[in-house]
Scaffold this motif. Sequence first.
Motif, PDB file in Angstrom:
ATOM      1  N   MET A   1      -7.959 -22.444  28.627  1.00  0.00           N
ATOM      2  CA  MET A   1      -8.528 -23.159  27.710  1.00  0.00           C
ATOM      3  C   MET A   1      -7.248 -23.995  26.906  1.00  0.00           C
ATOM      4  N   THR A   2      -7.563 -24.983  26.795  1.00  0.00           N
ATOM      5  CA  THR A   2      -6.445 -25.836  25.999  1.00  0.00           C
ATOM      6  C   THR A   2      -6.258 -25.673  24.817  1.00  0.00           C
ATOM      7  N   PRO A   3      -5.018 -25.804  24.158  1.00  0.00           N
ATOM      8  CA  PRO A   3      -4.742 -25.524  22.757  1.00  0.00           C
ATOM      9  C   PRO A   3      -6.142 -26.249  21.841  1.00  0.00           C
ATOM     10  N   ALA A   4      -6.171 -27.485  22.013  1.00  0.00           N
ATOM     11  CA  ALA A   4      -7.307 -28.121  21.301  1.00  0.00           C
ATOM     12  C   ALA A   4      -8.604 -27.617  21.518  1.00  0.00           C
ATOM     13  N   ALA A   5      -8.875 -27.103  22.744  1.00  0.00           N
ATOM     14  CA  ALA A   5     -10.176 -26.209  23.000  1.00  0.00           C
ATOM     15  C   ALA A   5     -10.346 -25.051  22.020  1.00  0.00           C
ATOM     16  N   LEU A   6      -8.997 -24.393  22.231  1.00  0.00           N
ATOM     17  CA  LEU A   6      -8.980 -23.307  21.385  1.00  0.00           C
ATOM     18  C   LEU A   6      -9.199 -23.450  19.858  1.00  0.00           C
ATOM     19  N   ALA A   7      -8.535 -24.299  19.249  1.00  0.00           N
ATOM     20  CA  ALA A   7      -8.777 -24.882  17.929  1.00  0.00           C
ATOM     21  C   ALA A   7     -10.285 -25.092  17.519  1.00  0.00           C
ATOM     22  N   ASP A   8     -10.841 -26.030  18.488  1.00  0.00           N
ATOM     23  CA  ASP A   8     -12.231 -26.283  18.263  1.00  0.00           C
ATOM     24  C   ASP A   8     -13.217 -25.191  18.162  1.00  0.00           C
ATOM     25  N   PHE A   9     -12.938 -24.377  19.100  1.00  0.00           N
ATOM     26  CA  PHE A   9     -13.718 -23.062  19.175  1.00  0.00           C
ATOM     27  C   PHE A   9     -13.571 -22.292  17.923  1.00  0.00           C
ATOM     28  N   LEU A  10     -12.206 -22.000  17.388  1.00  0.00           N
ATOM     29  CA  LEU A  10     -12.183 -21.231  16.051  1.00  0.00           C
ATOM     30  C   LEU A  10     -12.706 -21.888  15.031  1.00  0.00           C
ATOM     31  N   HIS A  11     -12.722 -23.361  14.876  1.00  0.00           N
ATOM     32  CA  HIS A  11     -13.140 -23.836  13.760  1.00  0.00           C
ATOM     33  C   HIS A  11     -14.683 -24.147  13.794  1.00  0.00           C
ATOM     34  N   GLU A  12     -15.247 -23.892  15.262  1.00  0.00           N
ATOM     35  CA  GLU A  12     -16.760 -23.853  15.101  1.00  0.00           C
ATOM     36  C   GLU A  12     -17.416 -22.560  14.740  1.00  0.00           C
ATOM     37  N   HIS A  13     -16.660 -21.409  15.172  1.00  0.00           N
ATOM     38  CA  HIS A  13     -17.170 -20.046  15.195  1.00  0.00           C
ATOM     39  C   HIS A  13     -16.501 -19.313  14.197  1.00  0.00           C
ATOM     40  N   ILE A  14     -15.294 -19.725  13.600  1.00  0.00           N
ATOM     41  CA  ILE A  14     -14.657 -19.050  12.403  1.00  0.00           C
ATOM     42  C   ILE A  14     -14.618 -20.027  11.468  1.00  0.00           C
ATOM     43  N   PRO A  15     -15.457 -20.478  10.645  1.00  0.00           N
ATOM     44  CA  PRO A  15     -15.207 -21.816   9.763  1.00  0.00           C
ATOM     45  C   PRO A  15     -14.060 -21.620   8.781  1.00  0.00           C
ATOM     46  N   LEU A  16     -13.476 -20.569   8.532  1.00  0.00           N
ATOM     47  CA  LEU A  16     -12.390 -20.130   7.652  1.00  0.00           C
ATOM     48  C   LEU A  16     -11.048 -20.837   8.496  1.00  0.00           C
ATOM     49  N   SER A  17     -11.178 -20.816   9.508  1.00  0.00           N
ATOM     50  CA  SER A  17      -9.959 -21.495  10.231  1.00  0.00           C
ATOM     51  C   SER A  17      -9.904 -23.015  10.110  1.00  0.00           C
ATOM     52  N   ARG A  18     -10.846 -23.779   9.890  1.00  0.00           N
ATOM     53  CA  ARG A  18     -11.106 -25.035   9.700  1.00  0.00           C
ATOM     54  C   ARG A  18     -10.655 -25.314   8.246  1.00  0.00           C
ATOM     55  N   ALA A  19     -11.060 -24.509   7.320  1.00  0.00           N
ATOM     56  CA  ALA A  19     -10.520 -24.690   5.749  1.00  0.00           C
ATOM     57  C   ALA A  19      -8.881 -24.398   5.611  1.00  0.00           C
ATOM     58  N   MET A  20      -8.573 -23.681   6.551  1.00  0.00           N
ATOM     59  CA  MET A  20      -7.394 -23.348   6.540  1.00  0.00           C
ATOM     60  C   MET A  20      -6.332 -24.393   7.221  1.00  0.00           C
ATOM     61  N   ASN A  21      -6.993 -25.318   8.151  1.00  0.00           N
ATOM     62  CA  ASN A  21      -6.367 -26.391   8.874  1.00  0.00           C
ATOM     63  C   ASN A  21      -5.632 -25.791   9.993  1.00  0.00           C
ATOM     64  N   VAL A  22      -6.106 -24.760  10.664  1.00  0.00           N
ATOM     65  CA  VAL A  22      -5.394 -23.910  11.696  1.00  0.00           C
ATOM     66  C   VAL A  22      -5.384 -24.785  13.035  1.00  0.00           C
ATOM     67  N   THR A  23      -4.190 -25.119  13.558  1.00  0.00           N
ATOM     68  CA  THR A  23      -4.197 -25.543  14.821  1.00  0.00           C
ATOM     69  C   THR A  23      -3.737 -24.762  15.963  1.00  0.00           C
ATOM     70  N   ALA A  24      -3.937 -25.042  17.083  1.00  0.00           N
ATOM     71  CA  ALA A  24      -3.222 -24.168  18.252  1.00  0.00           C
ATOM     72  C   ALA A  24      -2.211 -24.938  18.912  1.00  0.00           C
ATOM     73  N   VAL A  25      -1.180 -24.242  19.157  1.00  0.00           N
ATOM     74  CA  VAL A  25       0.211 -24.839  19.731  1.00  0.00           C
ATOM     75  C   VAL A  25       0.222 -24.457  21.052  1.00  0.00           C
TER      76      VAL A  25
END
Length: 147
Positions: A1-25
């Motif tokens: 999985m690419t970092p961008a795909a992981l960030a998208d997955f987290l944002h979709e399934h764990i909305p708190l990650s989106r609110a925190m503006n988490v990105t995957a490096v």
Amino acid sequence: MTPAALADFLHEHIPLSRAMNVTAVRASVEEVVLEAPLEPNINVHGTMFGGSAATLGLLAAWSVLHLRLEAEGISNQLVIHRTEMEYLKPIAGTAQAVARLEGADWASFLHTLDRRGKARLKVNAALVFNGEPAARLAGEFVAILER
């Protein structure tokens, strides 16, 4: 999985990650590095809120285990059983959480998972700010087979 795909997955399934503006490096079966900026995670002291730091570490630890199980084709529910967080210094800017599976007894974990349908594994994450350790998370996760 690419970092961008992981960030998208987290944002979709764990909305708190989106609110925190988490990105995957980085995102691999061996290491996950997540990053979060200070602004959406700030506390009254102008540093990162402890709950945000703990969540960032937990997300990284969960993600590296999730990616490894997914890569091995193991359909499961992965949940946290216990965490312990140690705060070493204030985080006054963007933080990274680095989680690796090194040192984990993967063979025993898989054996127990196959035999019992569930198994526990400890995963650690280090939070880094300005290139220095700022906090440590120790998490114990439970994988439950979906049969």
